[in-house]
Write a protein that holds these residues in place. Structure first.
Motif, PDB file in Angstrom:
ATOM      1  N   ARG A 209       0.863  -1.179   0.000  1.00 41.87           N
ATOM      2  CA  ARG A 209       0.000   0.000   0.000  1.00 41.87           C
ATOM      3  C   ARG A 209       0.900   1.231   0.000  1.00 41.87           C
ATOM      4  NH1 ARG A 209      -5.129  -1.532   2.547  1.00 41.87           N
ATOM      5  NH2 ARG A 209      -5.076  -3.604   3.476  1.00 41.87           N
ATOM      6  N   LEU A 210       0.911   1.964  -1.108  1.00 38.32           N
ATOM      7  CA  LEU A 210       1.742   3.157  -1.245  1.00 38.32           C
ATOM      8  C   LEU A 210       0.926   4.391  -0.859  1.00 38.32           C
ATOM      9  CD1 LEU A 210       3.203   2.440  -4.825  1.00 38.32           C
ATOM     10  CD2 LEU A 210       4.131   1.685  -2.619  1.00 38.32           C
ATOM     11  N   ILE A 211       1.514   5.248  -0.043  1.00 37.13           N
ATOM     12  CA  ILE A 211       0.827   6.472   0.398  1.00 37.13           C
ATOM     13  C   ILE A 211       1.759   7.664   0.175  1.00 37.13           C
ATOM     14  CG2 ILE A 211      -0.260   7.678   2.340  1.00 37.13           C
ATOM     15  CD1 ILE A 211      -0.830   4.934   3.615  1.00 37.13           C
ATOM     16  N   GLY A 212       1.316   8.631  -0.604  1.00 37.92           N
ATOM     17  CA  GLY A 212       2.097   9.848  -0.848  1.00 37.92           C
ATOM     18  C   GLY A 212       1.853  10.833   0.279  1.00 37.92           C
ATOM     19  N   ALA A 213       2.705  10.776   1.304  1.00 36.68           N
ATOM     20  CA  ALA A 213       2.468  11.574   2.510  1.00 36.68           C
ATOM     21  C   ALA A 213       3.203  12.910   2.487  1.00 36.68           C
ATOM     22  CB  ALA A 213       2.881  10.780   3.753  1.00 36.68           C
ATOM     23  N   GLY A 214       4.107  13.076   1.512  1.00 43.12           N
ATOM     24  CA  GLY A 214       4.895  14.304   1.492  1.00 43.12           C
ATOM     25  C   GLY A 214       4.487  15.229   0.358  1.00 43.12           C
ATOM     26  N   ASP A 215       5.411  16.047  -0.102  1.00 44.23           N
ATOM     27  CA  ASP A 215       5.092  17.071  -1.081  1.00 44.23           C
ATOM     28  C   ASP A 215       5.676  16.795  -2.460  1.00 44.23           C
ATOM     29  OD1 ASP A 215       3.317  18.845  -0.168  1.00 44.23           O
ATOM     30  OD2 ASP A 215       4.703  20.525   0.052  1.00 44.23           O
ATOM     31  N   LEU A 217       6.526  14.162  -5.928  1.00 45.38           N
ATOM     32  CA  LEU A 217       6.101  12.993  -6.695  1.00 45.38           C
ATOM     33  C   LEU A 217       7.092  11.857  -6.441  1.00 45.38           C
ATOM     34  CD1 LEU A 217       5.318  14.553 -10.165  1.00 45.38           C
ATOM     35  CD2 LEU A 217       3.745  13.114  -8.879  1.00 45.38           C
ATOM     36  N   HIS A 218       6.618  10.631  -6.497  1.00 45.40           N
ATOM     37  CA  HIS A 218       7.504   9.476  -6.374  1.00 45.40           C
ATOM     38  C   HIS A 218       7.169   8.493  -7.491  1.00 45.40           C
ATOM     39  CE1 HIS A 218       8.929  10.967  -2.554  1.00 45.40           C
ATOM     40  NE2 HIS A 218       7.671  11.214  -2.237  1.00 45.40           N
ATOM     41  N   LEU A 248       3.275   8.247  -8.051  1.00 44.88           N
ATOM     42  CA  LEU A 248       2.229   8.722  -7.139  1.00 44.88           C
ATOM     43  C   LEU A 248       2.562  10.099  -6.608  1.00 44.88           C
ATOM     44  CD1 LEU A 248       1.637   7.082  -3.675  1.00 44.88           C
ATOM     45  CD2 LEU A 248       3.891   7.054  -4.660  1.00 44.88           C
ATOM     46  N   GLY A 249       1.525  10.899  -6.508  1.00 43.67           N
ATOM     47  CA  GLY A 249       1.690  12.283  -6.090  1.00 43.67           C
ATOM     48  C   GLY A 249       1.263  12.472  -4.643  1.00 43.67           C
ATOM     49  N   PRO A 250       1.435  13.684  -4.122  1.00 41.50           N
ATOM     50  CA  PRO A 250       1.044  13.973  -2.752  1.00 41.50           C
ATOM     51  C   PRO A 250      -0.421  13.628  -2.502  1.00 41.50           C
ATOM     52  CG  PRO A 250       2.345  15.770  -3.645  1.00 41.50           C
ATOM     53  CD  PRO A 250       2.066  14.836  -4.785  1.00 41.50           C
ATOM     54  N   GLY A 251      -0.680  12.882  -1.447  1.00 42.34           N
ATOM     55  CA  GLY A 251      -2.041  12.516  -1.065  1.00 42.34           C
ATOM     56  C   GLY A 251      -2.546  11.235  -1.683  1.00 42.34           C
ATOM     57  N   GLU A 252      -1.946  10.820  -2.822  1.00 49.02           N
ATOM     58  CA  GLU A 252      -2.453   9.639  -3.522  1.00 49.02           C
ATOM     59  C   GLU A 252      -2.090   8.347  -2.810  1.00 49.02           C
ATOM     60  OE1 GLU A 252      -2.923   9.999  -8.158  1.00 49.02           O
ATOM     61  OE2 GLU A 252      -0.819  10.118  -7.601  1.00 49.02           O
ATOM     62  N   ARG A 253      -2.925   7.321  -3.015  1.00 47.56           N
ATOM     63  CA  ARG A 253      -2.596   5.963  -2.584  1.00 47.56           C
ATOM     64  C   ARG A 253      -2.833   4.993  -3.734  1.00 47.56           C
ATOM     65  NH1 ARG A 253      -5.895   9.092  -0.776  1.00 47.56           N
ATOM     66  NH2 ARG A 253      -7.498   7.714   0.038  1.00 47.56           N
ATOM     67  N   TYR A 254      -1.936   3.996  -3.801  1.00 45.39           N
ATOM     68  CA  TYR A 254      -2.117   2.877  -4.725  1.00 45.39           C
ATOM     69  C   TYR A 254      -1.888   1.581  -3.962  1.00 45.39           C
ATOM     70  CZ  TYR A 254      -2.139   5.939  -8.807  1.00 45.39           C
ATOM     71  OH  TYR A 254      -2.465   6.898  -9.739  1.00 45.39           O
ATOM     72  N   TRP A 266      15.837  -8.100  -4.774  1.00 45.22           N
ATOM     73  CA  TRP A 266      15.293  -7.196  -5.785  1.00 45.22           C
ATOM     74  C   TRP A 266      15.149  -5.781  -5.246  1.00 45.22           C
ATOM     75  CZ3 TRP A 266      15.612  -9.377 -10.280  1.00 45.22           C
ATOM     76  CH2 TRP A 266      15.438 -10.754 -10.404  1.00 45.22           C
ATOM     77  N   MET A 267      15.738  -4.853  -5.960  1.00 46.35           N
ATOM     78  CA  MET A 267      15.694  -3.439  -5.597  1.00 46.35           C
ATOM     79  C   MET A 267      14.277  -2.880  -5.710  1.00 46.35           C
ATOM     80  SD  MET A 267      18.101  -1.323  -4.842  1.00 46.35           S
ATOM     81  CE  MET A 267      17.760   0.230  -4.088  1.00 46.35           C
ATOM     82  N   VAL A 268      13.931  -2.031  -4.757  1.00 47.31           N
ATOM     83  CA  VAL A 268      12.698  -1.229  -4.809  1.00 47.31           C
ATOM     84  C   VAL A 268      13.143   0.211  -4.575  1.00 47.31           C
ATOM     85  CG1 VAL A 268      10.449  -0.777  -3.759  1.00 47.31           C
ATOM     86  CG2 VAL A 268      11.358  -3.125  -3.802  1.00 47.31           C
ATOM     87  N   HIS A 269      12.862   1.111  -5.521  1.00 47.10           N
ATOM     88  CA  HIS A 269      13.373   2.477  -5.340  1.00 47.10           C
ATOM     89  C   HIS A 269      12.536   3.498  -6.073  1.00 47.10           C
ATOM     90  CE1 HIS A 269      15.280   2.853  -9.419  1.00 47.10           C
ATOM     91  NE2 HIS A 269      15.194   1.543  -9.344  1.00 47.10           N
ATOM     92  N   ASP A 270      12.711   4.743  -5.639  1.00 40.98           N
ATOM     93  CA  ASP A 270      12.111   5.875  -6.324  1.00 40.98           C
ATOM     94  C   ASP A 270      12.945   6.131  -7.568  1.00 40.98           C
ATOM     95  OD1 ASP A 270      11.045   8.308  -7.132  1.00 40.98           O
ATOM     96  OD2 ASP A 270      10.830   9.062  -5.088  1.00 40.98           O
TER      97      ASP A 270
END
Ligand SMILES: [Cu+2]
Length: 338
Positions: A209-215, A217-218, A248-254, A266-270
């Protein structure tokens, strides 16, 4: 008459009993460490950043008493919730309530709806309090009727992304202004290499569950797999779609579903590469590794995390297995600000 009553009872919808939850959150001046020696003054929930997991079921009645122990006003906004008939619990200062003044308490009451990956955050001076004072936490609302794929899930993880401007690290009440240049980037409040791996086993059905909590884009990329995007902002997608990178942008969840079928490291990265630095030094920021338990770490001499001390629950994976309620996370605790 009796027959009519029996028929009525049989036809009556079976109302799953809603639970009532009472939680307490205090807002504290807290010093957290993002990575290495980089500390940050936060306004934490119960002393931790990210805040405690709130995990309930759709339709539950929620009561949260919030006590403000800092010297600045705050509120809590329950991001994604409908607040039908309870708009004064939406947590927006000067619109739905007066901000909670220092030393005061406020109790929020609302029904947990709709279901999905939601989150909570302060709504006062958000450019500072949310963008760089750590005022956010996950609010997971399980659906009454889970999708078939949700019933298959064996591992459940939460990743909250945020960015920080180190110039303001020790200046609470300041920052979040035009021209700020974020130089630290975190998942669940930590930057690589102080993040933790996701430990899975072949056959696992993994939900992330990805949550964009900052300001910022990731652009989150997971190596070695194609995942399915099954929900956006908590709501199930009519047509889930495969991907290996998701923006994902600020506020979004996927919500992603990854079928563990490819043992390895396996790498996981921005993939926004400037989010993989710590201050002036690469590599850091938003990076972690999926470690299959089939791979003996000690034998991988090149592996940076070969001898790393594993701290479970970094992605709330242990908290999510607990009964519904609110769960604090020892690993996210900071120290009280002097
Ligand atoms: Cu605030």
């Amino acid at each position: 008459m009796l027959a009519t009553m029996v028929t009525l009872l049989l036809l009556w919808p079976n109302p799953a009993k809603a639970d009532t939850h009472q939680f307490s959150l205090s807002i504290e001046d807290t010093i957290v460490t993002l990575v290495d020696k980089q500390t940050f003054h936060t306004f934490s929930f119960n002393g931790q950043t990210p805040g405690p997991l709130i995990h309930v079921v759709e339709g539950d009645e929620i009561e949260v008493e919030v006590e403000n122990n800092t010297t600045l006003p705050h509120t809590i906004h329950w991001h994604g919730l409908y607040q039908r008939g309870t708009w004064k619990n939406d947590g927006v200062p000067d619109t739905t309530q007066a901000a909670i003044a220092p030393g005061e308490t406020f109790t929020y009451r609302f029904v947990a709806a709709p279901s999905g990956t939601m989150w909570y955050h302060c709504h006062v001076n958000v450019n500072e309090h949310v963008a760089m004072r750590g005022m956010w936490g996950p609010l997971i609302i399980d659906p009454k009727e889970p999708l078939p794929v949700e019933k298959e899930v064996t591992k459940d993880y939460i990743m909250m992304f945020s960015s920080w401007v180190s110039n303001w690290a020790s200046k609470p009440g300041q920052g979040g202004i035009p021209g700020d240049e974020p130089d630290y980037f975190t998942v669940n409040g930590k930057s690589f290499p102080d993040t933790q791996p996701l430990r899975i086993t072949k056959g696992d059905v993994v939900r992330i569950r990805l949550i964009g909590a900052g300001d910022e884009l990731h652009s989150i990329h997971i190596h070695g797999h194609t995942f399915d995007v099954i929900a956006k902002d908590g709501r199930p997608l009519v047509n889930p779609y495969p991907a290996d990178t998701i923006l994902l942008g600020p506020g979004e969840r996927y919500d992603l579903i990854l079928r563990a079928d490819n043992p390895g490291l396996w790498m996981v990265h921005d993939h926004i590469d400037r989010h993989t630095v710590n201050g002036k030094s690469p590599m850091g920021g938003i990076m972690t590794v999926i470690e299959y338990t089939e791979i003996p770490l000690a034998e991988q001499s090149f592996y940076k995390w070969k001898d790393k001390k594993f701290a479970p629950d970094f992605f709330y994976e242990e908290s999510l297995k607990k009964p519904h309620g609110m769960h604090e996370n020892e690993g996210f605790q900071g120290i009280p600000a002097p």
